[in-house]
Motif scaffolding. Structure first.
Motif: not given
Length: 401
Positions: A90-100, A113-119
């Motif tokens: 969950e913490y990593k979600r604050s670091i990454l976001k983008g298209k792919h 699975l956690t980070l995918s919501s940011q992309f």
């Protein structure tokens, strides 16, 4: 279909059957060794069941959502040990976001699975065929978002990848002899060798490293490091994250994060600022402060003093002190009760018990307890340290919650 695929198909069918799931759930608290020696019920592979039981036990605290979700297949216990926890993911979600987003070492997929919501799009790459199959099954249960999967080595996927993406990679930290390693060049894949492809195909790269990694060396080896995140969970350093941005040429910011049950402790600094910061040294005052594990790992020993207006006890003794209480300090806080007479220590610890902390002191906590005939426990803390004059001192303290 190959024999390997037939075997995997049969295993998958067994693990997803209602009878098998019921057996595993009913025996989660059972003695696994005794279970393996017993007679297998019809249609139950006891070795597979034992593996799932052990995995469920490891997942209970580390991956509570997975543990509570029906219909999942848990990967082997070692994969769960090596995976991120839900909290650090969950913490990593604050670091990454983008298209792919492409996870090049997807494993069981907790981070992806956690980070995918940011992309907009997510891709899971995993060289182990069984882990790849398990991820495809679990992803359908855990998310409605379609995630493409590739059963390939990270190196092979990168060679054929055409376009730009954000890459996440968590290199395996065991060599061919199953020995733990932590240097980038000893892990698999070797991220140093992948750097030319990353520069050509990546918008950003987030590299997860072992807590043992040398942060300064990592920054030097990788170049283009924009941020380093030293992540602890309940004061235990779990992972170090290097965020690469190939348009970034300034000095990296180092973030020290300690994730607690209901809050986060955060301190940010850079290496040049740490080197140039002036620190005052003084003998222990009313309060003693011990920085959390992330700060100690990152080496923010001057920065933490400056950030909270504290004095340091000695250059190489990483304890801090003040007359007034600093409540929001990122670490443990103690109220000093006074110095300890080494020849009459029972006066300070009448119950013969103490929680011992050794900082830049010639003896370990266990050696200190043995020397002074103390048992572990009680309310009081015995802090052993080297002072500014290079002598050794003992303090009696109470921890402030």
């Amino acid at each position: 279909m190959s024999l390997v695929n037939n075997s995997i198909s049969e295993r998958l069918q067994q693990l997803t059957s209602a009878g098998f799931t019921a057996f595993v759930n009913a025996n989660e608290a059972a003695n696994v060794n005794q279970l393996l020696l017993g007679k297998a019920p019809d249609g139950i592979d006891l070795k597979l069941a034992a593996d799932q039981i052990l995995s469920r036990r490891k997942a209970k605290d580390k991956l509570p959502t997975w543990h509570q979700t029906n219909g999942l297949i848990l990967p082997p216990p070692l994969s769960i040990e090596q995976s991120s926890s839900e909290r650090t993911a969950e913490y990593k979600r604050s670091i990454l976001k983008g298209k792919h987003l492409v996870d090049l070492t997807g494993g069981m997929g907790v981070d992806l699975l956690t980070l995918s919501s940011q992309f907009d799009k997510a891709t899971h790459v995993e060289m182990d065929e069984w882990l790849s199959v398990v991820f495809r099954h679990n992803a359908k249960v855990l998310t409605e978002k379609p995630i493409e999967t590739f059963n390939q080595k990270a190196e092979d996927y990168l060679k054929t990848f055409d376009g730009k993406a954000t890459f996440f990679i968590d290199p395996a930290r065991r060599d061919s002899h199953k020995k733990k390693v932590f240097l980038f060049e000893d892990c698999s894949p070797n991220v140093i060798e992948l750097m030319p492809q990353f520069r050509a195909k990546a918008k950003q790269v987030l590299i997860k490293a072992a807590p043992m990694i040398d942060i300064t060396l990592g920054i030097k080896q990788l170049s283009f490091v924009k941020e380093v995140h030293v992540v602890s969970l309940n004061n235990e350093c779990k992972e170090i994250l290097f965020l690469l941005d190939f348009g970034f040429t300034e000095q990296a910011t180092i973030h020290c994060i300690n994730l607690k049950s209901d809050t986060e402790e955060l301190l940010s600094f850079d290496l040049s600022g740490e080197k140039d910061t002036e620190v005052n040294y003084t003998s222990p005052q009313s309060y003693i402060y011990e920085p959390n594990a992330s700060i100690r790992k990152a080496g923010a020993f001057r920065s933490v003093a400056a950030s909270f207006g504290l004095s340091k006890i000695a250059p190489n003794t990483h304890l801090y002190t003040s007359e007034e209480l600093i409540n929001n300090f990122p670490g443990r806080i103690f109220k000093t009760l006074g110095g300890v007479d080494k020849k009459n220590i029972k006066v300070h610890f009448p119950e013969g018990k103490a929680n011992v902390i050794s900082k830049n002191y010639p003896l370990t906590p266990e050696q200190i307890k043995k020397k002074f005939k103390l048992k572990d426990g009680g309310e009081r803390f015995l802090i052993a340290f080297r002072n500014e004059k290079n002598g050794t001192d003992l303090l009696s303290c109470l921890k402030i919650d």
